[in-house]
Design an enzyme around this catalytic site. Structure first.
Site, PDB file in Angstrom:
ATOM      1  N   SER A  23       0.820  -1.221   0.000  1.00  0.00           N
ATOM      2  CA  SER A  23       0.000   0.000   0.000  1.00  0.00           C
ATOM      3  C   SER A  23       0.848   1.262   0.000  1.00  0.00           C
ATOM      4  O   SER A  23       0.316   2.371   0.051  1.00  0.00           O
ATOM      5  CB  SER A  23      -0.934  -0.015   1.209  1.00  0.00           C
ATOM      6  OG  SER A  23      -0.194  -0.229   2.405  1.00  0.00           O
ATOM      7  N   ASN A 110      -2.108  -2.771  12.906  1.00  0.00           N
ATOM      8  CA  ASN A 110      -3.558  -2.546  12.884  1.00  0.00           C
ATOM      9  C   ASN A 110      -3.966  -1.307  13.676  1.00  0.00           C
ATOM     10  O   ASN A 110      -4.771  -0.500  13.205  1.00  0.00           O
ATOM     11  CB  ASN A 110      -4.293  -3.772  13.426  1.00  0.00           C
ATOM     12  CG  ASN A 110      -4.082  -4.992  12.543  1.00  0.00           C
ATOM     13  OD1 ASN A 110      -3.514  -4.874  11.457  1.00  0.00           O
ATOM     14  ND2 ASN A 110      -4.517  -6.152  13.009  1.00  0.00           N
ATOM     15  N   THR A 155     -40.070  27.555  -8.903  1.00  0.00           N
ATOM     16  CA  THR A 155     -40.393  26.180  -8.498  1.00  0.00           C
ATOM     17  C   THR A 155     -40.589  25.442  -9.817  1.00  0.00           C
ATOM     18  O   THR A 155     -41.074  26.042 -10.790  1.00  0.00           O
ATOM     19  CB  THR A 155     -41.682  26.090  -7.647  1.00  0.00           C
ATOM     20  OG1 THR A 155     -42.776  26.547  -8.423  1.00  0.00           O
ATOM     21  CG2 THR A 155     -41.590  26.916  -6.362  1.00  0.00           C
ATOM     22  N   HIS A 156     -40.185  24.210  -9.885  1.00  0.00           N
ATOM     23  CA  HIS A 156     -40.244  23.420 -11.138  1.00  0.00           C
ATOM     24  C   HIS A 156     -39.478  24.109 -12.271  1.00  0.00           C
ATOM     25  O   HIS A 156     -39.810  23.941 -13.431  1.00  0.00           O
ATOM     26  CB  HIS A 156     -41.683  23.195 -11.584  1.00  0.00           C
ATOM     27  CG  HIS A 156     -42.603  22.748 -10.481  1.00  0.00           C
ATOM     28  ND1 HIS A 156     -42.792  21.434 -10.146  1.00  0.00           N
ATOM     29  CD2 HIS A 156     -43.364  23.473  -9.607  1.00  0.00           C
ATOM     30  CE1 HIS A 156     -43.649  21.353  -9.132  1.00  0.00           C
ATOM     31  NE2 HIS A 156     -43.996  22.577  -8.784  1.00  0.00           N
ATOM     32  N   SER A 277     -13.852  27.363 -26.788  1.00  0.00           N
ATOM     33  CA  SER A 277     -14.023  26.185 -27.630  1.00  0.00           C
ATOM     34  C   SER A 277     -12.950  26.192 -28.695  1.00  0.00           C
ATOM     35  O   SER A 277     -12.558  27.252 -29.181  1.00  0.00           O
ATOM     36  CB  SER A 277     -15.408  26.233 -28.276  1.00  0.00           C
ATOM     37  OG  SER A 277     -15.433  25.425 -29.433  1.00  0.00           O
ATOM     38  N   TYR A 317      -9.686  -6.545  12.396  1.00  0.00           N
ATOM     39  CA  TYR A 317      -9.062  -6.034  11.182  1.00  0.00           C
ATOM     40  C   TYR A 317      -9.094  -7.079  10.066  1.00  0.00           C
ATOM     41  O   TYR A 317      -8.910  -8.273  10.309  1.00  0.00           O
ATOM     42  CB  TYR A 317      -7.601  -5.637  11.453  1.00  0.00           C
ATOM     43  CG  TYR A 317      -6.882  -5.138  10.198  1.00  0.00           C
ATOM     44  CD1 TYR A 317      -7.016  -3.812   9.794  1.00  0.00           C
ATOM     45  CD2 TYR A 317      -6.124  -5.995   9.404  1.00  0.00           C
ATOM     46  CE1 TYR A 317      -6.396  -3.360   8.631  1.00  0.00           C
ATOM     47  CE2 TYR A 317      -5.500  -5.548   8.244  1.00  0.00           C
ATOM     48  CZ  TYR A 317      -5.641  -4.227   7.866  1.00  0.00           C
ATOM     49  OH  TYR A 317      -5.038  -3.775   6.720  1.00  0.00           O
ATOM     50  N   GLN A 322      -7.683  -1.918   3.932  1.00  0.00           N
ATOM     51  CA  GLN A 322      -6.666  -1.118   3.261  1.00  0.00           C
ATOM     52  C   GLN A 322      -7.296  -0.325   2.106  1.00  0.00           C
ATOM     53  O   GLN A 322      -6.768   0.697   1.690  1.00  0.00           O
ATOM     54  CB  GLN A 322      -5.561  -2.055   2.734  1.00  0.00           C
ATOM     55  CG  GLN A 322      -4.449  -1.375   2.004  1.00  0.00           C
ATOM     56  CD  GLN A 322      -3.253  -2.298   1.823  1.00  0.00           C
ATOM     57  OE1 GLN A 322      -2.540  -2.588   2.772  1.00  0.00           O
ATOM     58  NE2 GLN A 322      -3.055  -2.790   0.621  1.00  0.00           N
ATOM     59  N   LYS A 325      -8.414   3.766   1.713  1.00  0.00           N
ATOM     60  CA  LYS A 325      -7.578   4.952   1.516  1.00  0.00           C
ATOM     61  C   LYS A 325      -7.701   5.657   0.180  1.00  0.00           C
ATOM     62  O   LYS A 325      -8.023   6.842   0.139  1.00  0.00           O
ATOM     63  CB  LYS A 325      -6.113   4.592   1.766  1.00  0.00           C
ATOM     64  CG  LYS A 325      -5.881   4.227   3.210  1.00  0.00           C
ATOM     65  CD  LYS A 325      -4.465   3.854   3.509  1.00  0.00           C
ATOM     66  CE  LYS A 325      -4.412   3.251   4.896  1.00  0.00           C
ATOM     67  NZ  LYS A 325      -5.188   1.966   4.997  1.00  0.00           N
TER      68      LYS A 325
HETATM   69  N1  ARG Z   1      -1.463  -1.299   4.895  1.00  0.00           N
HETATM   70  C1  ARG Z   1      -2.365  -1.755   5.886  1.00  0.00           C
HETATM   71  C2  ARG Z   1      -3.671  -0.977   5.805  1.00  0.00           C
HETATM   72  O1  ARG Z   1      -3.692   0.012   5.191  1.00  0.00           O
HETATM   73  C3  ARG Z   1      -1.778  -1.554   7.243  1.00  0.00           C
HETATM   74  C4  ARG Z   1      -2.228  -2.529   8.267  1.00  0.00           C
HETATM   75  C5  ARG Z   1      -1.669  -3.833   7.958  1.00  0.00           C
HETATM   76  N2  ARG Z   1      -1.983  -4.807   8.948  1.00  0.00           N
HETATM   77  C6  ARG Z   1      -1.860  -6.106   8.716  1.00  0.00           C
HETATM   78  N3  ARG Z   1      -2.143  -6.886   9.673  1.00  0.00           N
HETATM   79  N4  ARG Z   1      -1.498  -6.541   7.555  1.00  0.00           N
HETATM   80  O2  ARG Z   1      -4.672  -1.398   6.305  1.00  0.00           O
END
Ligand code: ARG
Length: 473
Positions: A23, A110, A155-156, A277, A317, A322, A325
């Protein structure tokens, strides 16, 4: 390919597996938060006697050096590492040796990632709030300067009753004000520290989680270690708030696009905020407003993606998390850009007040007031409604407006009409007589603007941060 684990493995990770699992390409954004969290963790470990003072000193110096070197461009984040946590820890061990290996005592990635993401999101909530504050200032400024800029209310998308530009903008002020209230709520609710939850079940080391939370300016530690590592509610709430902000910006954009059209010409966008344009030389397009409207979809997408990712996850977890993100980062960036650009666009946009007033005068926007006039002369409202309806039909046939009819013509439809009808249905009267709370009359709008000025003097998130600071000291 570098990783923090491997003791129990007999084979190398397949390169494709490593790449798929890694990641770092996106969580490197959490670099500052990761270092901050690690410095605090080491500080707490030393206070608890889990690290010696020397070890702590060496770790903090090492981490500070890494932070400074990356910021100064002397050290690049090594993308062969699995994630940002691995990069920081590996670099630390590389630089300070054995003491670095003790940093991860009583911690798991985690709870580490849960902390990093929370710290990052918390800052972005405050940043979004600050951008909205500037947008609100721009809106309020336009309101103050346009108390008597008449325009049709719809309205509308059909002309309904006359209002003012101040009144129309006032509606958006309320929307973005609520958006800020939502952000302040989210900020407070999310402000609990997950660090110390370990992998999921806490740890046997005597961690002082209260102390960690305090150093990181949290309200306190989270109260369940499973939930601490499994919770992404705060992010879902933020994405939901961001989606609502985009929905508001998108509606506003849609109106600006309509107002900017050749048919309306209520506004003229500044050249700096329009585009041309490649083929049609006459064009000046509202691309910024269109893009804001268009980008709304991807922000909604981020919310739906995370809700869907989370819906089937067993506690605690799971690596699925992951996926919280990339799209969330994209949504945060998108909304920040959209608010900033939108603010610039409306600050430089010019209003064609003549065209707005003219438009408000056509289209029978004073029909309700004409009916109210008859009510004032003793006609029951339902009958008055019917009479004015017939009057409108008469005007449509003659291609004219109510106020352009002679008194004789008016009286041919109802003998209740007198000379004072013209004043009663003038644009100014129609607007200025509307003085109930929240209505467009200038006197009422002035009171609302005063209230909103007061509101803008305090920043709810800053007030909360200060109160927390006072409590912590
Ligand atoms: N890159 C992981 C995430 O974004 C970090 C946590 C990883 N934990 C694990 N037990 N593999 O969630």
């Amino acid at each position: 390919m570098a990783q923090l684990w491997g003791g129990r493995f007999t084979k190398q990770t397949d390169q494709l597996v490593f790449d798929f699992n890694a990641s770092i390409t996106f969580d490197k954004r959490l670099f500052h938060e990761d270092v901050t969290g690690s410095i605090v963790h080491a500080t707490m470990l030393a206070k608890q006697g889990i690290l010696t003072e020397e070890e702590k000193k060496s770790i903090i110096e090492g981490l500070t050096g890494i932070l400074e070197d990356v910021d100064a461009g002397k050290l690049t984040i090594d993308e062969t590492q699995e994630d940002i946590h691995s990069f920081v820890e590996a670099t630390l061990i590389d630089r300070i040796g054995d003491a670095g290996k003790k940093l991860h005592t009583g911690r798991s990635r985690n709870d580490q990632v849960a902390l990093d993401m929370r710290l990052y999101t918390r800052a972005r909530v405050a940043e979004t709030d600050g951008l909205l504050e500037k947008l609100l200032e721009a809106i309020l400024d336009t309101m103050e300067n346009n108390l008597e800029t008449y325009m049709p209310g719809f309205t509308h998308l059909q002309k309904a009753q006359p209002i003012t530009l101040a009144h129309h903008y006032g509606a958006y002020f309320e929307m973005f004000k609520r958006d800020r209230q939502r952000l302040a709520d989210i900020y407070k609710r999310m402000n609990y520290c997950p660090l110390g939850a370990g992998a999921l079940a806490g740890t046997t080391y005597p961690l002082d989680r209260e102390y960690t939370a305090k150093l990181l300016r949290f309200e306190g530690p989270t109260l369940n270690s499973i939930d601490s590592v499994a919770d992404r509610d705060y992010l879902i709430e933020f994405l939901s708030a961001l989606s609502t902000i985009m929905m508001h910006l998108s509606r506003f954009s849609e109106e600006i696009i309509i107002w900017n059209s050749n048919e309306y010409q209520f506004v003229e966008l500044d050249d700096a905020y329009s585009t041309g344009s490649s083929i049609m030389p006459q064009k000046k397009n509202p691309d910024i407003a269109e893009l804001v409207r268009g980008k709304t979809g991807r922000v909604y997408g981020a919310l739906m993606a995370l809700l869907t990712t989370m819906k089937g996850l067993p506690l605690a977890y799971n690596k699925d998390m992951q996926e919280d993100k990339e799209m969330a980062f994209d949504a945060m960036d998108t909304v920040a850009d959209c608010i900033a650009l939108f603010t610039g666009m409306i600050k430089t946009m010019k209003f064609r007040k003549d065209r707005m007033a003219k438009s408000a005068m056509n289209g029978f926007t004073n029909a309700t007031d004409a009916a109210d006039y008859l009510v004032g002369k003793g006609v029951p409202f339902r009958d008055a409604h019917g009479i004015i309806g017939r009057l409108v039909l008469y005007c449509i046939e003659k291609d004219t407006s109510i106020d352009a009819l002679s008194l004789e013509e008016l009286r041919s439809i109802s003998d209740k009409f007198d000379e004072d009808i013209y004043d009663a249905i003038s644009l100014k009267t129609c607007v200025e007589k509307r003085l109930t709370i929240g209505a467009p009359g200038a006197e009422m709008m002035k009171q609302v603007i005063e209230k909103n000025k007061e509101y803008l003097k305090t920043n709810a998130i800053e007030v909360y941060q200060q109160a927390l600071e006072d409590r912590i000291q």
